[in-house]
Design an enzyme around this catalytic site. Structure first.
Site, PDB file in Angstrom:
ATOM      1  N   LEU A   1      16.261  77.391  -9.445  1.00  0.00           N
ATOM      2  CA  LEU A   1      17.216  77.175 -10.536  1.00  0.00           C
ATOM      3  C   LEU A   1      16.919  78.026 -11.763  1.00  0.00           C
ATOM      4  O   LEU A   1      15.768  78.360 -12.044  1.00  0.00           O
ATOM      5  CB  LEU A   1      17.222  75.694 -10.924  1.00  0.00           C
TER       6      LEU A   1
ATOM      7  N   HIS B   1      22.431  77.529 -13.464  1.00  0.00           N
ATOM      8  CA  HIS B   1      22.546  76.215 -12.813  1.00  0.00           C
ATOM      9  C   HIS B   1      22.498  75.099 -13.862  1.00  0.00           C
ATOM     10  O   HIS B   1      23.230  74.110 -13.769  1.00  0.00           O
ATOM     11  CB  HIS B   1      21.391  75.995 -11.838  1.00  0.00           C
TER      12      HIS B   1
ATOM     13  N   MET C   1      22.743  85.946 -14.387  1.00  0.00           N
ATOM     14  CA  MET C   1      21.556  85.263 -13.852  1.00  0.00           C
ATOM     15  C   MET C   1      21.783  84.945 -12.388  1.00  0.00           C
ATOM     16  O   MET C   1      22.883  84.555 -11.985  1.00  0.00           O
ATOM     17  CB  MET C   1      21.296  83.978 -14.632  1.00  0.00           C
TER      18      MET C   1
HETATM   19  P1  AMP Z   1      23.364  79.044  -5.815  1.00  0.00           P
HETATM   20  O1  AMP Z   1      22.153  78.202  -6.025  1.00  0.00           O
HETATM   21  O2  AMP Z   1      23.149  80.500  -6.051  1.00  0.00           O
HETATM   22  O3  AMP Z   1      24.088  78.722  -4.548  1.00  0.00           O
HETATM   23  O4  AMP Z   1      24.374  78.634  -6.972  1.00  0.00           O
HETATM   24  C1  AMP Z   1      24.731  77.291  -7.188  1.00  0.00           C
HETATM   25  C2  AMP Z   1      25.826  77.235  -8.194  1.00  0.00           C
HETATM   26  O5  AMP Z   1      25.392  77.825  -9.415  1.00  0.00           O
HETATM   27  C3  AMP Z   1      27.087  78.005  -7.754  1.00  0.00           C
HETATM   28  O6  AMP Z   1      28.234  77.261  -8.144  1.00  0.00           O
HETATM   29  C4  AMP Z   1      26.965  79.280  -8.528  1.00  0.00           C
HETATM   30  O7  AMP Z   1      28.213  79.900  -8.773  1.00  0.00           O
HETATM   31  C5  AMP Z   1      26.345  78.778  -9.832  1.00  0.00           C
HETATM   32  N1  AMP Z   1      25.691  79.881 -10.523  1.00  0.00           N
HETATM   33  C6  AMP Z   1      24.752  80.734 -10.030  1.00  0.00           C
HETATM   34  N2  AMP Z   1      24.412  81.644 -10.960  1.00  0.00           N
HETATM   35  C7  AMP Z   1      25.156  81.368 -12.070  1.00  0.00           C
HETATM   36  C8  AMP Z   1      25.268  81.961 -13.367  1.00  0.00           C
HETATM   37  N3  AMP Z   1      24.560  83.025 -13.716  1.00  0.00           N
HETATM   38  N4  AMP Z   1      26.136  81.404 -14.238  1.00  0.00           N
HETATM   39  C9  AMP Z   1      26.884  80.323 -13.893  1.00  0.00           C
HETATM   40  N5  AMP Z   1      26.816  79.720 -12.686  1.00  0.00           N
HETATM   41  C10 AMP Z   1      25.971  80.237 -11.788  1.00  0.00           C
END
Ligand code: AMP
Length: 280
Positions: free
Chosen positions: A32, A36, A183
């Site tokens: 995270l 997140h 990020m």
């Molecule tokens: P992940 O753990 O990469 O599967 O991401 C989980 C959630 O966090 C997904 O809805 C992603 O779109 C969101 N997310 C990942 N990186 C970012 C970021 N930099 N800004 C906003 N949301 C993010």
């Protein structure tokens, strides 16, 4: 903060503590970062009980090396979730959600064959499956996803509405490093040089966005972007301007409100994606 590992545990906990409260789901794959945490903060504003899930979903990885190298840091993740007052964390083992290979597959049409769909075959089918499972296990009223994965967001919107899940889907703006780099858990695999170079992704998206708003030719902008990448250590996988209803690349812009600039590039074997809406 309650930490739960099995479907039975989370369902028992929710039936004992729900009492008319609105449940907000924030699915993650762990490792995270602030992006997140922003999803959790947003969820806390509109839901009464916020459930974060940490599950590295094998079904959405088309590249076994990417799955193998995906960073796992559960202790740190739990501290971060606690720091933003997340209520419940669900951390199922792989067998809990996939006791056997899934035999069904959800097909999202052109969303599956364009951009991320094209470069990551099977990825969105895997996303569709895991989100459907989490919706059914947790039955949230709200779910929160990042704009960073804009195509995933539209896949999930489609899934939610076409399968009549009673879930309100929210999009949270992309959280960026000071350099503008979006990020991502994958940034952990970049050394300081690569991190510096990777800001070209956001810089060129911003450049294209302002030029297109000033009515520059889309064809010309694409050539310029390719040249910027050729002169850098990043390999451009795609740069497309799309209609977010179907993610088909546009030849000209007709509906600025539904238009997004999407990009994927690779540096040091790490694949990074980013996007900007044409107009905020
Ligand atoms: P992940 O753990 O990469 O599967 O991401 C989980 C959630 O966090 C997904 O809805 C992603 O779109 C969101 N997310 C990942 N990186 C970012 C970021 N930099 N800004 C906003 N949301 C993010």
């Amino acid at each position: 903060m309650q930490i739960l590992y099995t479907i039975e545990e989370i369902q028992e906990y929710l039936s004992a503590h729900r009492q008319g409260k609105k449940v907000g789901l924030v699915p993650t794959m762990g490792a995270l970062h602030e992006g997140h945490l922003e999803l959790i903060r947003t969820a806390k504003k509109t839901s009464d009980l916020v459930v974060a899930t940490i599950f590295v979903n094998p079904a959405q990885f088309n590249n076994p090396e990417d799955l193998e190298k995906y960073p796992i840091q559960t202790e740190k993740d739990l501290e971060l979730l606690q720091s933003v007052h997340c209520d419940i964390v669900f951390i199922p083992k792989r067998n809990e959600l996939y006791p056997h290979e899934p035999s069904i597959r959800i097909d999202f049409g052109s969303l599956e064959t364009e951009l991320e769909g094209k470069f990551r075959p099977g990825h969105f089918a895997g996303v569709g499956l895991i989100i459907s499972k989490l919706y059914n296990i947790i039955t949230p009223e709200h779910a929160y996803f990042g704009q960073k994965d804009i195509q995933q967001f539209h896949v999930i919107k489609k899934l939610t509405s076409e399968l009549n899940f009673q879930v309100q889907v929210h999009m949270v703006p992309t959280v960026r490093e000071q350099s503008g780099l979006a990020m991502s858990s994958r940034n952990l695999r970049l050394d300081p040089d690569a991190l510096r170079e990777a800001k070209l992704i956001f810089e060129s998206l911003k450049y294209a966005q302002s030029a297109l708003i000033e009515n520059a030719s889309l064809k010309e902008i694409k050539v310029q972007i390719q040249q910027k990448f050729l002169a850098s250590p990043l390999t451009l996988e795609y740069f497309e301007v799309v209609d977010t209803n179907d993610f088909l690349p546009l030849q000209e812009i007709t509906e600025p409100k539904n238009t997004a600039l999407c990009m994927a590039a690779v540096i040091n074997n790490v694949r990074l994606i980013d996007n900007l809406p044409l107009i905020a």
